[in-house]
Design an enzyme around this catalytic site. Structure first.
Site, short mmCIF file in Angstrom:
data_model
loop_
_atom_site.label_atom_id
_atom_site.label_comp_id
_atom_site.label_asym_id
_atom_site.label_seq_id
_atom_site.Cartn_x
_atom_site.Cartn_y
_atom_site.Cartn_z
N LYS A 165 0.85 -1.21 0.00
CA LYS A 165 0.00 0.00 0.00
C LYS A 165 0.87 1.24 0.00
O LYS A 165 2.03 1.22 0.46
CB LYS A 165 -0.96 0.02 1.19
N ASP A 222 -2.54 -1.56 9.99
CA ASP A 222 -2.66 -1.49 8.53
C ASP A 222 -3.34 -2.73 7.93
O ASP A 222 -3.62 -2.76 6.73
CB ASP A 222 -1.27 -1.35 7.87
O1 C5P Z 1 -0.76 -1.39 14.95
P1 C5P Z 1 0.70 -1.46 14.61
O2 C5P Z 1 1.41 -2.52 15.40
O3 C5P Z 1 0.96 -1.53 13.16
O4 C5P Z 1 1.32 -0.07 15.08
C1 C5P Z 1 2.70 0.14 15.24
C2 C5P Z 1 2.94 1.35 16.13
O5 C5P Z 1 2.54 2.53 15.42
C3 C5P Z 1 2.11 1.36 17.40
O6 C5P Z 1 2.78 0.70 18.44
C4 C5P Z 1 1.96 2.85 17.68
O7 C5P Z 1 3.11 3.34 18.30
C5 C5P Z 1 1.92 3.46 16.29
N1 C5P Z 1 0.53 3.71 15.79
C6 C5P Z 1 -0.21 4.72 16.37
N2 C5P Z 1 -1.48 4.97 15.90
C7 C5P Z 1 -1.98 4.25 14.88
C8 C5P Z 1 -1.21 3.24 14.27
C9 C5P Z 1 0.05 2.99 14.75
O8 C5P Z 1 0.23 5.39 17.31
N3 C5P Z 1 -3.21 4.52 14.44
#
Ligand code: C5P
Length: 285
Positions: free
Chosen positions: A11, A138
């Site tokens: 993406k 994502d």
């Molecule tokens: O959900 P994911 O593990 O992909 O997110 C990685 C990091 O990105 C999270 O630990 C957070 O610090 C940050 N994040 C965030 N807000 C989001 C998506 C990700 O703060 N909407």
């Protein structure tokens, strides 16, 4: 034993806005995301009768429970009460890692789609995407694919008209950015410019590539560019070879450009390849 095959598409973020920090530590986003034709291939053997196993074609990627594809299989089986009697996942990796292109999330989403199909599609694509939120922010969009407005932590999806056909060039510099650190950094600065998501949506509705290009904006781009001046070098190459728009995707560090034609894309691609091994030509899918 059955083998399932599924494509996992990368993406890019046409827009990415961060609206504020939430009580759970995540951030509320508003982003128009687009899948592109850079893909991993995911194969799943189901009913192997052996312990779960994950194999990846490139080194340096975790091949245990930490891999999002593994997590996705676990989340799906637990949620749906399935015991597949042994799963082996094989990933042929082409999406660059730590690029902001959702590589791990795309693999996870492919696992969700493949398992759901195997069990007779008990979940709608939106229910499957919702399940994907348990795997990563994502994953919901990567489950849906196409063009969509993504909100909340990443779990609220609204399908948008397909992006007009075009040619992208994507360049992944050597350095990588830590996503949590980048969010923390963004919390300490005031965002000088936000994307106009309404204008982006109108541009997509009108099928107007020029207006789509005008409205490309990612709030993380200036933060990363300020610390990695190399980003300006990549952008200047894109600019001097006629790019219609260029921007970092997600939390970086890949930069993409919309090029005026395949010929221009090929030229800029060759130019960038002198310094960067990871340069790709892609289309929206
Ligand atoms: O959900 P994911 O593990 O992909 O997110 C990685 C990091 O990105 C999270 O630990 C957070 O610090 C940050 N994040 C965030 N807000 C989001 C998506 C990700 O703060 N909407």
């Amino acid at each position: 034993m059955t083998t399932l095959y599924e494509g996992a598409f990368a993406k890019i973020n046409l827009t990415l806005d961060v609206l504020g920090k939430r009580d759970d530590g995540y951030h509320d986003l508003q982003s128009v995301m687009q899948t592109i034709s850079i893909r991993d291939d995911v194969e799943i053997d189901i009913g192997t009768g052996k312990p779960w196993k994950l194999l990846c074609s490139v080194e340096g990627i975790p091949t245990d429970e930490r891999n999002l594809a593994w997590k996705a299989a676990k989340v799906y089986c637990e949620a749906m009460g399935k015991d597949p009697n042994g799963i082996e996942i094989r990933i042929t990796k082409r999406i660059p890692s730590e690029a902001g292109m959702g590589g791990g999330s795309a693999d996870a989403a492919a696992v969700l789609r493949a398992l759901n199909r195997y069990y007779g599609d008990p979940l709608s694509i939106f229910a499957l995407a919702e399940l994907g939120a348990q795997v990563g922010s994502d994953v919901p969009f990567c489950t849906l694919c196409g063009t969509a407005m993504v909100e909340g932590r990443g779990e609220r999806l609204r399908k948008l008209p397909d992006m007009p056909d075009c040619v992208f060039v994507v360049c992944k510099p050597e350095f990588s950015v830590s996503t949590p650190e980048l969010y923390r950094k963004l919390d300490t600065v005031s965002i000088a410019k936000h994307p106009d998501n309404r204008a982006m949506e109108s541009a997509l509705l009108a099928g107007d590539l020029g207006k789509v290009a005008e409205n490309i904006w990612n709030v993380f781009d200036p933060v990363v560019t300020a610390e990695h001046l190399e980003m300006n070098y990549i952008k200047s190459i894109f600019n001097s070879y006629g790019a219609v728009a260029f921007q970092m995707t997600g939390s970086g560090s890949a930069v993409y450009a919309i090029m005026p034609s395949f010929e221009y894309a090929a030229v800029v691609c060759n130019m960038l390849k002198e310094n960067y091994p990871q340069v790709y030509i892609a289309k929206p899918v």
